[in-house]
Write a protein that holds these residues in place. Structure first.
Motif, PDB file in Angstrom:
ATOM      1  N   SER A   6      46.189  75.699  16.823  1.00  0.00           N
ATOM      2  CA  SER A   6      44.929  75.688  17.632  1.00  0.00           C
ATOM      3  C   SER A   6      46.004  74.846  19.368  1.00  0.00           C
ATOM      4  N   LEU A   7      46.757  74.336  19.763  1.00  0.00           N
ATOM      5  CA  LEU A   7      47.141  73.976  20.646  1.00  0.00           C
ATOM      6  C   LEU A   7      47.996  75.009  21.682  1.00  0.00           C
ATOM      7  N   ASN A   9      46.486  78.372  21.486  1.00  0.00           N
ATOM      8  CA  ASN A   9      45.589  79.200  21.257  1.00  0.00           C
ATOM      9  C   ASN A   9      45.014  78.462  22.890  1.00  0.00           C
ATOM     10  N   SER A  10      44.466  77.224  23.080  1.00  0.00           N
ATOM     11  CA  SER A  10      44.461  76.454  24.094  1.00  0.00           C
ATOM     12  C   SER A  10      44.855  76.320  24.859  1.00  0.00           C
ATOM     13  N   SER A  13      45.091  80.577  25.293  1.00  0.00           N
ATOM     14  CA  SER A  13      43.804  81.111  26.565  1.00  0.00           C
ATOM     15  C   SER A  13      43.230  80.515  27.696  1.00  0.00           C
ATOM     16  N   ARG A  14      44.223  79.681  28.045  1.00  0.00           N
ATOM     17  CA  ARG A  14      43.141  79.023  29.651  1.00  0.00           C
ATOM     18  C   ARG A  14      44.414  80.254  30.817  1.00  0.00           C
TER      19      ARG A  14
END
Length: 186
Positions: A6-7, A9-10, A13-14
């Motif tokens: 999740s980290l 991807n977060s 993605s930014r």
């Protein structure tokens, strides 16, 4: 493990959505690495005095038409108007196109022009200056040597310019400043 994914991807993605990042960094890289390379090369082609922008130096002809200049024993007056036009246009291009890219004005067209310039420069280095006789100058892709002047270095140059052709100049540019504002639909 899910937290780590999740980290990841977060964060990425930014970065992926940051459309301004690639063209801004491409222009910065061009300015940092190639701006003065081309400007210094252009200076060597200028003739004497203020009118030197219209009367290229012997060195300018020697860089662009080495074999033709040698054939006339370095007497530029024996070369044609075609030779003068190419050397003059090439000299101007070495000043104008990099400046346009750095300030971000007509940047896509300027980057395309620089790509064409690099292709002609590379062919002149290979065939006009005898680089084709020295395989290390041409180089080869997918080998373990990364410093060949033509295939290796200039691939990076062209890639950097292709980023500008494809993505534009980015938000910190005259192109963006002069572009008509997009009205948001409600």
């Amino acid at each position: 493990m899910n937290t780590l994914i999740s980290l990841h991807n977060s964060i990425f993605s930014r970065i992926e959505r940051a459309d301004w990042l690639a063209p801004t960094l491409a222009r910065f890289t061009f300015a940092a690495v190639l701006l003065f390379y081309f400007w210094n090369s252009g200076v060597t082609k200028l003739g004497d005095g203020i009118m030197g922008i219209f009367a290229p130096s012997v060195g300018g002809y020697a860089q662009i038409f080495p074999k033709a200049l040698e054939a006339v024993t370095y007497d530029t007056s024996q070369l044609s108007i075609f030779h003068w036009a190419v050397v003059t246009a090439g000299t101007w291009a070495e000043f104008i196109l990099p400046a346009l890219i750095v300030v971000g004005l007509l940047s896509r067209v300027a980057a395309l022009g620089m790509i064409g310039f690099i292709v002609v420069q590379s062919l002149t280095d290979l065939y006009g200056h005898g680089g084709i006789e020295h395989p290390e100058t041409l180089g080869a892709w997918f080998d373990n040597i990364s410093n060949a002047a033509i295939l290796d270095q200039r691939a990076f140059w062209v890639f950097t310019l292709l980023v500008i052709v494809i993505k534009g100049a980015g938000p910190l540019s005259l192109d963006r400043l002069l572009a008509p504002r997009q009205k948001s639909e409600m």
